[in-house]
Scaffold this active site. Structure first.
Site, PDB file in Angstrom:
ATOM      1  N   GLU A  55      33.580  36.451  50.406  1.00  0.00           N
ATOM      2  CA  GLU A  55      33.173  35.269  49.510  1.00  0.00           C
ATOM      3  C   GLU A  55      34.348  34.523  49.236  1.00  0.00           C
ATOM      4  O   GLU A  55      35.170  34.811  48.699  1.00  0.00           O
ATOM      5  CB  GLU A  55      32.718  36.030  48.171  1.00  0.00           C
ATOM      6  CG  GLU A  55      32.473  34.908  46.925  1.00  0.00           C
ATOM      7  CD  GLU A  55      32.657  35.535  45.723  1.00  0.00           C
ATOM      8  OE1 GLU A  55      32.052  35.051  44.677  1.00  0.00           O
ATOM      9  OE2 GLU A  55      33.365  36.355  45.313  1.00  0.00           O
ATOM     10  N   ASP A  77      34.940  40.761  47.614  1.00  0.00           N
ATOM     11  CA  ASP A  77      34.787  39.982  46.573  1.00  0.00           C
ATOM     12  C   ASP A  77      36.015  39.019  46.483  1.00  0.00           C
ATOM     13  O   ASP A  77      37.070  39.458  46.930  1.00  0.00           O
ATOM     14  CB  ASP A  77      34.510  40.894  45.554  1.00  0.00           C
ATOM     15  CG  ASP A  77      34.344  40.013  44.073  1.00  0.00           C
ATOM     16  OD1 ASP A  77      33.510  39.156  44.053  1.00  0.00           O
ATOM     17  OD2 ASP A  77      35.276  40.255  43.219  1.00  0.00           O
TER      18      ASP A  77
END
Ligand code: CA
Length: 545
Positions: free
Chosen positions: A284, A248
């Site tokens: 990401e 993330d």
């Protein structure tokens, strides 16, 4: 053949002829000349043998656990629910699953971890999760989980201890890391100001929290923190046996510091790869294509392809406008741009994820366009990621994240497995398309289009892995063609995004010697190939080999 066998054979032949005459079958039949009709084979008639290679190229299904399937009737989706629905996921052709965060967290979305070596009890026990991992592996499905390490929760013991310690200091006293090493796990400071800093209450101390005050940013320059994570990564990869991580917020370890951030990614990757040589990582980096390309300097497998995603991304744009030539050029461009930085990159295209407005919203619930978007995604290189519910055309509502993560629609009549959805999310939603059970039984549903598209992908390893070249003679706005070559084997993919049937002449092109290997149409209309003329119905995609 010996004489005796010969005689027996002759006798049997005579017998057959006599029986035939008695039954009237021996009469000569006048042969009627058969006209050469074009071969009209349905898409399903072209089904080929599966050719799924056991490598890191996978078709991934993204799941928000809490909204997927509830196994015990408390309204909260759980690990056992996913285990129950593995047949569904496998039947669609997915052989990879990404679970959004599963570690303990005070929030519904769990992008703020309080314990990096446990699972949130709302989703089940660690034993339930281990069972899910085992069941995935029995089906050759790889399972990856969200790793949220740009920040922890402000309720993580590292942070609460550090904050408590800072509160004990007098106004001009500097922290002693021997007394509280956790202070250096975060970015505490008295000087830093601005929106990305929050205050430690009752003190002059502030801490970096780029997203929200409940999500204090971790300091990846601290060696003790890395030691903690060596242990954490070993737990998940070696002990629990997950197959990879979705990392993330990788562009935020240090804001916009690509060199710093790619070093952190490389470090995480190397630690995990030592435990499992097949380990897979996708990160990401929600940025422009050129920035995403630069993150491949980490030499880690995948970056999500945000250039292809969302309403303004290449996939929806092509599905909406019909400009598949632009889409094909984008595919060629990705290979050049990402591959030139890291030749072993695996692209990670997707149309939407949990942070985005759903496809049905962007394409005004136009079923043909939704199918086209799915077909485009499923003919791209790398690992396509499909957010749960996109295969049935679910919608999102407004900009609230909760309403992009609504309960999976299994059935309109059977409440088994139905979740309540996030607290405060929209209830009693009306969708444009039926639920899973209804779509499964309709051959021309969006769900079955996805299934057929993934099947074709699983029959042809070239689609995920092949080197892409545009067939320029066949590229003209709303129609386009490419070849993909993998280990000496070349396939062709031809797109027709027109709203009417077209016929393309393949002779003289790279596809001239090829035959139809499979195709996707939005209804039961068929693709035909006769004497080098390929006829494609409105919004269809044909694979040739
Ligand atoms: Ca439950």
């Amino acid at each position: 053949m010996n004489k005796r066998k010969n005689r027996v054979t002759m006798l049997m032949l005579v017998l057959v002829m006599v029986i035939g005459l008695v039954l009237g079958c021996g009469a000569p039949v006048e042969e009627t000349p058969v006209e050469e009709a074009p071969v009209e084979k349905s898409s399903y008639d072209y089904e080929q043998e599966l050719n799924i290679l056991d490598d890191n190229y996978r078709n991934y299904y993204e799941i928000f656990v809490g909204s997927f399937y509830d196994s015990d009737g408390d309204g909260m989706g759980d690990f056992n629910g996913i285990t129950e629905k593995l047949d569904y996921i496998e039947d669609l052709g997915f052989n990879g699953i990404w679970l959004m965060p599963i570690m303990p967290s005070p929030s519904y979305h769990k992008y703020d971890t309080t314990d990096y070596k446990a699972v949130d009890e709302n989703y089940g026990t660690m034993d339930d999760f281990r069972k899910l991992v085992d069941e995935c592996h029995k089906r050759n499905i790889r399972i990856i989980i969200d790793l949220v390490v740009n920040h922890s929760s402000n309720e993580h013991p590292w942070f609460t201890e550090a904050s408590a310690y800072l509160k004990t200091l007098s106004a001009d006293e500097e922290p002693d890391l021997n007394e509280c090493p956790y202070v250096d796990y975060y970015h505490f400071s008295k000087d830093s100001q601005g929106a990305s800093y929050a205050s430690v209450s009752g003190t002059d101390w502030k801490y970096e929290a780029v997203f929200y005050y409940t999500q204090p940013d971790l300091n990846w320059s601290n060696e003790s923190l890395r030691k903690e994570f060596e242990d954490i990564l070993d737990f998940w990869v070696s002990d629990v046996g997950i197959d990879g991580f979705r990392v993330d917020a990788a562009a935020h370890f240090e804001e916009n510091d690509t060199a710093y951030n790619t070093e952190v990614l490389s470090w995480i990757y190397q630690v995990c790869k030592e435990k499992n040589p097949d380990f897979y990582m996708v990160s990401e980096v929600w940025s422009a294509k050129s920035t995403i390309a630069s993150y491949y300097e980490s030499n880690t497998d995948s970056m999500f392809n945000f250039d292809a995603a969302q309403a303004e991304g290449k996939i929806i744009k092509a599905a909406n406008s019909g400009n598949v030539e632009a889409f094909v050029n984008a595919m060629v461009g990705y290979e050049e741009e990402f591959g030139s930085v890291y030749p072993d990159y695996i692209d990670a295209p997707f149309i939407t994820n949990h942070d985005m407005v759903r496809v049905a919203n962007s394409l005004m619930s136009d079923e043909n366009k939704l199918k086209m978007a799915a077909g485009l995604l499923m003919t791209m290189n790398g690992n396509p990621f499909v957010y749960y519910g996109e295969e049935i055309g679910m919608k999102s509502f407004g900009s609230e994240d909760e309403n992009k993560r609504l309960p999976m629609q299994w059935s309109a009549t059977d409440t088994a497995g139905m979740t309540d959805g996030p607290a405060g999310s929209k209830k009693d939603v009306e969708y444009s398309f039926p639920a899973v059970d209804e779509q499964l039984s309709d051959p021309s549903s969006l769900l079955n289009y996805y299934k057929r598209a993934i099947r074709i992908r699983n029959e042809n390893p070239e689609i995920a892995r092949g080197h892409v070249e545009a067939v320029s003679d066949l590229c003209d706005g709303k129609n386009a063609a490419i070849t993909k070559t993998y280990e000496g084997s070349t396939i062709g993919i031809v797109y027709n995004a027109n709203e009417e049937e077209i016929t393309l002449n393949l002779s003289g092109t790279a596809l001239s010697e090829m035959n139809i290997r499979g195709y996707l149409t939005t209804d039961s209309s068929v693709v035909t190939l006769e004497e080098g003329k390929l006829t494609l119905p409105a919004r269809s995609i044909c694979i040739l080999k």
